[in-house]
Design a protein around this motif. Structure first.
Motif, mmCIF file in Angstrom:
data_model
loop_
_atom_site.group_PDB
_atom_site.id
_atom_site.type_symbol
_atom_site.label_atom_id
_atom_site.label_comp_id
_atom_site.label_asym_id
_atom_site.label_seq_id
_atom_site.Cartn_x
_atom_site.Cartn_y
_atom_site.Cartn_z
ATOM 1 N N GLU A 23 0.859 -1.161 -0.043
ATOM 2 C CA GLU A 23 -0.010 -0.262 0.064
ATOM 3 C C GLU A 23 0.633 1.229 0.025
ATOM 4 O O GLU A 23 0.702 2.158 -0.546
ATOM 5 C CB GLU A 23 -1.011 -0.070 1.187
ATOM 6 N N LEU A 24 1.988 1.371 0.874
ATOM 7 C CA LEU A 24 2.690 2.412 0.874
ATOM 8 C C LEU A 24 3.627 2.529 -0.310
ATOM 9 O O LEU A 24 3.960 3.815 -0.515
ATOM 10 C CB LEU A 24 3.786 2.063 2.235
ATOM 11 N N LEU A 25 4.196 1.445 -0.811
ATOM 12 C CA LEU A 25 4.764 1.543 -2.289
ATOM 13 C C LEU A 25 3.927 2.075 -3.365
ATOM 14 O O LEU A 25 4.370 3.270 -4.156
ATOM 15 C CB LEU A 25 5.335 0.298 -2.683
ATOM 16 N N THR A 26 2.657 2.000 -3.077
ATOM 17 C CA THR A 26 1.650 2.510 -4.351
ATOM 18 C C THR A 26 1.654 4.060 -3.884
ATOM 19 O O THR A 26 1.537 4.700 -5.052
ATOM 20 C CB THR A 26 0.263 1.903 -3.897
ATOM 21 N N LYS A 27 1.533 4.395 -2.716
ATOM 22 C CA LYS A 27 1.314 5.806 -2.571
ATOM 23 C C LYS A 27 2.644 6.539 -3.029
ATOM 24 O O LYS A 27 2.497 7.502 -3.366
ATOM 25 C CB LYS A 27 1.119 5.980 -1.089
ATOM 26 N N ALA A 28 3.792 5.877 -2.537
ATOM 27 C CA ALA A 28 4.891 6.355 -2.667
ATOM 28 C C ALA A 28 5.197 6.773 -4.167
ATOM 29 O O ALA A 28 5.773 7.700 -4.615
ATOM 30 C CB ALA A 28 6.346 5.507 -2.263
ATOM 31 N N ARG A 29 4.761 6.086 -4.945
ATOM 32 C CA ARG A 29 4.892 6.063 -6.611
ATOM 33 C C ARG A 29 4.189 7.556 -7.034
ATOM 34 O O ARG A 29 4.705 8.273 -7.841
ATOM 35 C CB ARG A 29 4.184 4.982 -7.265
ATOM 36 N N SER A 30 3.113 7.829 -6.217
ATOM 37 C CA SER A 30 2.301 8.906 -6.485
ATOM 38 C C SER A 30 3.076 10.315 -6.070
ATOM 39 O O SER A 30 2.670 11.403 -6.415
ATOM 40 C CB SER A 30 0.889 8.999 -6.049
#
Lengths: 325, 257
Positions: A23-30
């Protein structure tokens, strides 16, 4: 503005990254910039494909097998401090898990930089901001980091949906420094899984929770029966009954327990203390049954029933069974 | 054995807290304050250790002058000595500053075990015990749901997402305890009377060699505060014998049955 380099602390068990890390990796991409993961333990490198698929270009690993046998807080903070000095991340995201808090708390003290806890969102608008919710989720605050880098943020699970990026495996950069002797004295001698029967709380479309109002631990059987009647439902509990030893900690929903966001959340005999509502107010629909018409849970309920859960539960189980034939 | 227990006085958790709209600090005026209920488990754990193994429990708290009441309650439960760190500069301290101040006071006292609740009930960052451990350079055995000492090692059940870990650690160490680790005792009348005559040290930041440790040096700023969006009001009904049907209708409308 984008964040130049974001790291995600990733807990890996038997080669599997924790869901919150994805979940955090997904957010980090943004947030733009480089996204990298950091993991410790003998199976850390096995997570490379999965963290890569969610956006990590690089996976820094601590490979000493001693990481598997100690509490991660001390040694992971040591190793992260050294990695930070070498690679200069702007932001490190941690899941607000037990171990995430151990590592982030020690790393903050080690580096002398602030850590913001209980984050629900992170954004970059001329600075790095963390959104969180306090006082039982009645007040939203935004906190900006004035010190760092790195900024350290603990983010609650389920704050973001994990979405794969389609990226290939992360490039593994192993760090072979051994765990310092002083960290080997506090040892994990056993890991016990208290497996709750049925679907996982965090994943079930329907969650049924019980509190003190059920009167007796054996009445949790009624919740199990209701879960079976509905099908695919998970059973949770308030902190009060977990602390009282009625049910295992693994069932706790709330601030110190799990965060759930099911399609429907049913609360039986739960008053709705802030500690609990923090973990369930994200449900799409909430049904509450409580004898006390002034119980705060009714402020959240889409359908609130003032009544005795022990009288209603058997009839509800019967009603659903008969409708399902 | 020398046990130090960290405690905090907080606004009554049964009344929602508020932030001052101009300073973004916790509003403390006109709010009933109590010893954080989570801290009673820490005090009890400390008392049980010294009752079995000898020694003394020192209670350390950081906060405004009124924090004295929280320390007094812990003394009334049976703790032997209190330490209160009060300094106007500490208003608005963040978790790291809190840990620095507590670690300095604990280091000055000396310790075999430091016990704290896993998190405060008002701020609940849940990172202060770990930060204290790092500053004191000892292991942090966290989220304990049970705690025993056998004369050479602490044996702790540590809560995890999946269940629990069994952990053992030598002293000195920091332990954070969950609610439910024990049954905190009620202060006896004798304890309450006796608390007033127990030793109490008062320090400010100068005493601890920590000038400028408060909000001015906190590495983060609250830049926005807003009331959280409320859920739309729902339907509240009294059970007239039809509650089961109403709930089933609701579940059917949500397509989960």
């Amino acid at each position: 503005m984008s964040v130049g380099k974001t790291w995600v602390f990733t807990e890996v068990t038997d080669g599997k990254p924790a869901p919150v890390a994805l979940e955090l990796l997904t957010k980090a991409r943004s947030l733009g910039g480089t996204v990298e993961a950091v993991a410790f333990g003998s199976t850390a490198a096995a997570a490379a494909a999965e963290v890569g698929a969610f956006g990590a270009q690089t996976l820094h690993t601590g490979t000493d097998s001693a990481y598997d046998e100690v509490l991660l807080g001390g040694p992971a903070a040591d190793a992260l401090a050294a990695l930070v000095a070498e690679h200069h991340p702007d932001l490190i995201l941690f899941g607000a898990t037990y171990t995430g808090r151990d590592v982030a708390g020690r790393l903050a003290a080690r580096l002398g930089v602030p850590v913001v806890a209980n984050g629900l969102d992170v954004s970059a608008n001329g600075g790095i901001d963390v959104a969180s919710s306090i006082f039982g989720a009645t007040v939203d605050v935004t906190t900006r980091f004035d010190q760092g880098p790195p900024a350290l943020a603990l983010i609650r699970a389920k704050s973001f949906a994990a979405e794969a990026s389609g990226g290939g495996p992360a490039n593994v950069v192993p760090n072979e420094h051994p765990v310092a002797q002083k960290h080997l004295t506090a040892r994990v001698t056993g890991r016990v899984t208290e497996a709750a029967a049925g679907p996982k709380l965090e994943e079930a479309p329907v969650v049924i929770s019980g509190g003190r109002g059920l009167g007796d631990p054996k009445n949790f059987e009624l919740l199990d029966q209701l879960a079976q009647a509905i099908g695919g439902a998970a059973v949770g509990a308030s902190r009060a009954v977990v602390d009282a030893g009625w049910v295992p900690y693994a069932m706790q929903v709330g601030q110190t327990g799990k965060t759930v966001k099911p399609a429907v959340y049913l609360a039986f005999g739960i008053s709705g203390a802030m500690q609990h509502t923090v973990g369930m107010k994200g449900a799409k629909a909430i049904v509450a049954v409580n004898k006390d018409e002034n119980a705060p849970i009714f402020k959240l309920a889409d359908l609130g029933v003032v009544g005795d859960a022990l009288r209603i539960l058997p009839r509800l189980i019967e009603e659903i069974r008969s409708r399902k034939g | 054995m020398k046990v130090v227990v960290c405690v905090k006085q907080i606004p009554d958790p049964n009344t929602p807290g508020q932030l001052d709209p101009s300073t973004h600090y916790l509003k403390r005026d006109g709010v009933e304050v109590v010893l954080d209920p989570g801290d009673e488990f820490g005090v009890e754990a400390g008392l049980q250790l010294v009752e079995k193994h000898g020694g003394e429990v020192t209670v350390v708290s950081m906060g405004p002058e009124r924090g004295l009441d929280a320390v007094r309650k812990a003394l009334a439960m049976g703790a032997h000595k209190g330490v209160l760190i009060t300094d106007d500069q500490l208003r608005g301290s963040d978790a790291l500053t809190t840990a620095r101040v507590l670690a300095a006071a604990i280091g000055r006292e000396g310790f075999d075990v430091v016990i704290a609740a896993t998190e405060s009930t008002d701020g609940y960052t849940g990172v202060v015990p770990q930060a204290i451990a790092e500053l004191l350079d000892v292991p942090a055995v966290t989220f304990a749901t049970s705690l025993e000492y056998d004369g050479s090692l602490l044996h702790v059940r540590r809560q995890t997402e999946a269940g629990h870990d069994l952990v053992e650690a030598p002293l000195p160490a920091v332990v954070s305890v969950t609610a439910g680790v024990n049954e905190p005792r009620y202060p006896s009348l004798k304890g309450i009377m006796g608390a007033k005559t127990k030793p109490m040290d008062r320090f400010n930041l100068v005493d601890l060699g920590l000038e400028g440790a408060g909000a001015a040096s906190a590495g983060e700023t609250i830049v926005a505060v807003a009331a959280a969006p409320q859920r739309a009001a729902g339907e509240i009904v009294k059970d007239e014998g039809d509650a089961a049907k109403r709930i089933a209708d609701f579940l059917a409308a949500k397509k989960v049955i």
